[in-house]
Each structure stands twice: as structure tokens, then as C-alpha cells.
Design an enzyme around this catalytic site. Sequence first.
Site, PDB file in Angstrom:
ATOM      1  N   ALA A 131       1.247  -1.448  -0.141  1.00 14.31           N
ATOM      2  CA  ALA A 131      -0.058   0.176   0.223  1.00 14.31           C
ATOM      3  C   ALA A 131       1.317   0.887  -0.166  1.00 14.31           C
ATOM      4  O   ALA A 131       2.248   1.037   0.049  1.00 14.31           O
ATOM      5  CB  ALA A 131      -0.972  -0.133   1.388  1.00 14.31           C
ATOM      6  N   GLY A 184       0.052  -5.048   0.179  1.00 16.55           N
ATOM      7  CA  GLY A 184      -0.477  -4.745  -0.555  1.00 16.55           C
ATOM      8  C   GLY A 184      -0.614  -5.644  -2.283  1.00 16.55           C
ATOM      9  O   GLY A 184      -1.602  -6.404  -2.395  1.00 16.55           O
ATOM     10  N   GLU A 235      -1.951  -9.027  -1.564  1.00 14.64           N
ATOM     11  CA  GLU A 235      -2.929  -9.599  -1.463  1.00 14.64           C
ATOM     12  C   GLU A 235      -2.685  -8.668  -3.110  1.00 14.64           C
ATOM     13  O   GLU A 235      -4.471 -10.209  -3.122  1.00 14.64           O
ATOM     14  CB  GLU A 235      -3.124  -8.284  -0.440  1.00 14.64           C
ATOM     15  N   GLU A 242       2.603  -5.988   7.422  1.00 13.78           N
ATOM     16  CA  GLU A 242       2.004  -5.288   8.811  1.00 13.78           C
ATOM     17  C   GLU A 242       2.300  -4.662   9.764  1.00 13.78           C
ATOM     18  O   GLU A 242       2.311  -3.159  10.020  1.00 13.78           O
ATOM     19  CB  GLU A 242       0.105  -5.303   7.788  1.00 13.78           C
TER      20      GLU A 242
END
Length: 287
Positions: A92, A137, A140, A160
Site C-alpha cells: 500500500a 498490498g 494481497e 503490516e
Amino acid sequence: MDFGSYETLIVEFADGVATVTINRPEALNALSREVIDELAKVCDLFSGLGDARREDGDGANRGGAGADDDGAWPVRGVILTGAAGKAFVAGADIREMTSMSPDEAVAYARSMHAVTLALEALPVPVIACVDGYALGGGCELALAADFIYASESAQFGQPEVNLGLVPGFGGSVRLPQRIGLGMARELIYTARRLTAHEASSLGLVNGVFPTREQLLAAAAATIREIATKSPTAVAFAKRSINEAVGRTTAEGLDVEANAFRAAFETEDMKEGTEAFVAKRSPVFPGR
């Protein structure tokens, strides 16, 4: 075929294969809100061009609004990758996240959830080609693909907890589905990274290739192989697999039976079975 222009993506199309490249190498291809918005637009476009899900009540495919005049689907598969460099997608966009309120963070996560669900809903195979970092991310996003190919330099992880966060783009849901609950817990709790070969040994990665070029070539070859099969059957199989995940065996078998029935109502089924009996190669109309 023109897929439009984007600030953070490069979309190319050749021989039925659409390649989507996240193009922010200066930010290690991090998933900013702009990237996510553009990924959503591309997914909408692909869904329209290869719409196997327009149903006339009984689940049978009748072609789609974006299909060719003969009902064929121009997009037969999607390759998802990052611009050449250190990362597939490093994660992210942490710089953006530092200024987000909790409500804004949830909206950010939900927007990425919509993208990953849209990738899963596409009626064609999606292959994530991971070269370099696929962290947070990025991992993911790759998990939303049908399967993952990796180069020797690939690294996977959900780091994370190092930031006081938890996976927000689907890692706590899809990672256990791929590698099992216990291993997913260990990787998420420890933020440990996996090499490409370690990820392969766990079933996270389908194939490991020496170079980026070989990685992308292998993914394109796999899509071309799948493109020789019935498009309707591939679409129904994908949907059946996705819908059966998390259900009981009996419920999953009901999902499969419905897909089996729908396949029987397609022209592809008629062509495939007749070709088999006649001992000739099928020519699937894709409807």
C-alpha cells in the site's frame, strides 16, 4: 484494441492476452488511491469486453455486450505485473496512509477489496507475474489472481504488523485459503518474507522462472493454452471454484452441479462433445 490511457497503468493487448502493468517504479509500484481507481476502471472494461456473466435466467452464456459480433471474447486472459525494477508491488502507499483518518483508511481498504473481487469475477484467467517485492498490498493483489508466477527475485510477505497494522486488502482471508491457516498465521504474525522458491513449496506460487522475460513469456503461453479450450467452460469453472470456497462439501457440490448444468446449455458444449465423437479438434464459438 484501445483500452484507454492511464496515469499509473500501462495496458497492452496482443493475441488475446491483456497485460496490465502498474507503472510507479519511483514508488516501487505502491498502491496509491489513484492506482486503485485506475485498476477498478480497467476491471470494469475487461468485464464488459469479456462478459461471460450476462445470463438469461438459466445461467447460460449468451455472449456479452462487449463481445465480438460472433459472441467471442476478445480478452482471453489477463497478466497483472509491475513495472520492471525492484518490485511487483511493494505494498500500500504508506505515505498516503499516514494522513488518513480511520474512516478514510476503511474506505481505502474497501476500494481495494472491490478491485480484488472484480479480478476474481472476471470470466477469464488472471495470472499475477511477480518480479521483485510483493509485500503487504502487493501480496494481497497477487492473491486475487487465479494463480501466481514468480521470477527468482520475487519476495512475498505480509509485513503490516511491523507498522502497527493488520492486512487490509484481503490477506487475512485469501492467504489462509492458499497456504493453510497455520502457515498464514505464522507469516502474518512474524511479518516474515518468503523467497520465490519458499512460496512455491507452500503452494502460493505455481511456477518460478529465472528472469522477468521468461516469467512473462510463460504466463502468456499459459493463457494461450487456456484460450484453446472452451471459453464458456473456463468461465463457469472459475466461477464454480470461487463460489465453492468456504462452503461445506455438500454446498460446494451444489455450486458445481449448477455450473455443470449451465455448461450443458452452451454451444461450446455441443461443439466440444460432437468434436470428441467425430475425433476432430473442436472450434469453440465461445457462447
